[in-house]
Enzyme design. Sequence first.
Site, short mmCIF file in Angstrom:
data_model
loop_
_atom_site.label_atom_id
_atom_site.label_comp_id
_atom_site.label_asym_id
_atom_site.label_seq_id
_atom_site.Cartn_x
_atom_site.Cartn_y
_atom_site.Cartn_z
N GLU A 1 -7.73 -1.48 9.16
CA GLU A 1 -8.93 -1.58 8.33
C GLU A 1 -8.82 -2.66 7.26
O GLU A 1 -9.83 -3.24 6.86
CB GLU A 1 -9.21 -0.23 7.66
CG GLU A 1 -9.68 0.86 8.60
CD GLU A 1 -8.55 1.69 9.19
OE1 GLU A 1 -8.83 2.67 9.90
OE2 GLU A 1 -7.37 1.34 8.94
N MET B 1 7.30 -19.43 -2.13
CA MET B 1 6.89 -19.56 -3.52
C MET B 1 7.79 -18.73 -4.43
O MET B 1 8.16 -19.17 -5.53
CB MET B 1 5.43 -19.14 -3.70
CG MET B 1 4.87 -19.43 -5.08
SD MET B 1 4.76 -21.20 -5.45
CE MET B 1 3.15 -21.57 -4.73
N LYS C 1 -20.41 13.04 6.84
CA LYS C 1 -20.78 13.17 8.26
C LYS C 1 -22.07 13.95 8.44
O LYS C 1 -22.88 13.64 9.33
CB LYS C 1 -19.64 13.83 9.03
CG LYS C 1 -19.79 13.73 10.54
CD LYS C 1 -18.53 14.18 11.26
CE LYS C 1 -18.65 13.98 12.76
NZ LYS C 1 -17.40 14.41 13.46
N PHE D 1 -9.36 17.67 6.33
CA PHE D 1 -8.65 16.68 7.14
C PHE D 1 -9.27 15.29 6.96
O PHE D 1 -10.48 15.13 7.06
CB PHE D 1 -8.71 17.08 8.61
CG PHE D 1 -8.06 16.08 9.52
CD1 PHE D 1 -6.69 15.87 9.50
CD2 PHE D 1 -8.83 15.31 10.40
CE1 PHE D 1 -6.09 14.94 10.33
CE2 PHE D 1 -8.24 14.38 11.24
CZ PHE D 1 -6.86 14.19 11.20
N GLN D 2 -8.43 14.33 6.65
CA GLN D 2 -8.81 12.93 6.42
C GLN D 2 -9.86 12.79 5.31
O GLN D 2 -10.76 11.96 5.38
CB GLN D 2 -9.29 12.27 7.71
CG GLN D 2 -8.15 12.00 8.69
CD GLN D 2 -8.52 11.07 9.83
OE1 GLN D 2 -9.70 10.95 10.20
NE2 GLN D 2 -7.53 10.42 10.41
#
Length: 616
Positions: free
Chosen positions: A77, A508, A189, A139-140
């Site tokens: 993502e 760097m 949802k 959940f999630q």
Amino acid sequence: MTQAAKKLTTASHPLAGRTMSGAEMVVQLLADQGVDVIFGYSGGAILPTYDAVFRYNEENAGADGVEPMPLIVPANEQGAGFMAAGYARASGRVGVVMVTSGPGATNTVTPVRDCMADSTPIVVICGQVPTHAIGTDAFQEAPVSSCLGPVAKHTFLITDPEKLESTVRTAFEIARTGRPGPVVIDLPKDVQNWSGTFTGKGLLPVPGYRQRLHAAQGNHLDERKCAAFFGMLEASKRPLIYAGGGVINGNATEELRQLADHFDIPVTTTLMGIGAVDTTLPLSLHMLGMHGLASANYAVEDCDFLIAVGARFDDRVAGLPAKFAPNAAHIAQFDIDPSEIGKVKPVDWSHVGILKTDLQAIYDYGLRHRVKTDFGHWHQEVVALKQKYALNYDRESDMIQPYAVIEAINAITRGDAIITTGVGQHQMWAAQYFDFKYARLWLTSGSMGTMGFGLPAAIGAQFAAKDHLVIDVDGDASIRMNLGELETATTYGLPVKVMVLNNYGDGMVRQWQKLFYEGRMSASDKSLRSKDFVKTAEADGFKYSVRLEHKKDIERTVREWLAFPGPAFLEVIIDPDAGVYPMVGPGLSYDQMITGDFIPSRVKKTEEEIDGSSMF
């Protein structure tokens, strides 16, 4: 807001009155906003909207089967967020990310913050657990507003499905207007599954935001302020425009060029402002700042009137504000954000408004009043600075110098390729040695300095500019961060050209460790790691994957790589000790600039002890 979007807020939508699910409404709203690609990764909490995207594309595909709103699936993502950022910056439109709840949403924190720091407009739509489960550690589940709220321009949690339409439209309005930025929509949802009547109109009442926006839009330059500006310009002998990313974000490039060209004012840009003016022109000084060109930094030292346009005097430009532009009798500042005026450096003249409009107004005033300027002597000084303090490096070395590779690419692209980068030495070499004739060709993570930005940003840019050459100039350490997106490029047949300048470590960081930490290479040397980038690219479907190891092969290999008709990967083994110069140490002024062994300096090397811990 696009013209189509404006019409839909005032006129009847052709689908008004139709019964739709919340997910179908979201997809229709995206279509109304002109969205032509979505970047995202699916999951349970966003499945209703993913299914609605699938059905929309199936029903609206062209005769050639081309989907009007393809869903591009990254490896991660975070990659989706940077793809949307690359798309937005290359196109000037709002990029769209669609991910699931929990880890899907939290994986977008870094790109959201990156977009906020660089004023990049994206809308992130996150699935969320049903409203009745929010706060139960379902959940999630993740507290999206708490996680993303502090780093986004705005976040919305939609719990009332009747406000779904107005919320999505308002999210796009906030993302693209004023100082652009990322807006997050947390979408439960059950709201996606809700069924209701599509109205085709409406925005949320956000009076505070719109009041500030209208104040900027309505704050036009009057005759008095224009006269004061030109009074300072006519009194000066060495004026200099210091242009930042706000010029590009505000689509004010043409107006800036018009002003600079007509009144013969030299221009230098920030890292984010590269492309605001054509870098190949005589009065372009290219980039200033910590790793800016010595000629640009010396011009800042010499100028007597500094004109800041869409630039914020950040620490990479004005590391020591009190000594920045020390000879400027006056400083003027144009910006859309009132909080930036005088925040770092006091200014004598300022205006908060829409850059495109304001630069045109200043130009028109100068024409009406027949303002004449004569900066011939200053132009000669600028040309002399560019000649004497030009970029240079060890051209006799047997090892491949990264600068030479970029020069070989630049000789072919001639300032008309989209260049993305990761973050590190390769980023600064690309900024210094490439030419950019137009805006929106230079895409890099500026303020956040996010390693792993380059490859996904190149993918997003290629979707925005399908027929344009897109090149990711990356480093071996930076590309590792989102290396999985190599497969995304080949999955969608994108002809991106990916180059890794491999110096076997965090270049760097090593440069700073050499300069400021007595050469102690703490965790920055990757020479013992066994990554084979060429085999990795081959495994991910790159038909052209080559390692360049010999100096004599640079021009031939670069030509082959750029000419390859599909995705092409090039690893270049460079001098591990190649440095980024010039360099202005942390908290130092331009007269203490380190120019290295191959670029002249007009001041004696400073013996002052540099505090390396003060700033990276």
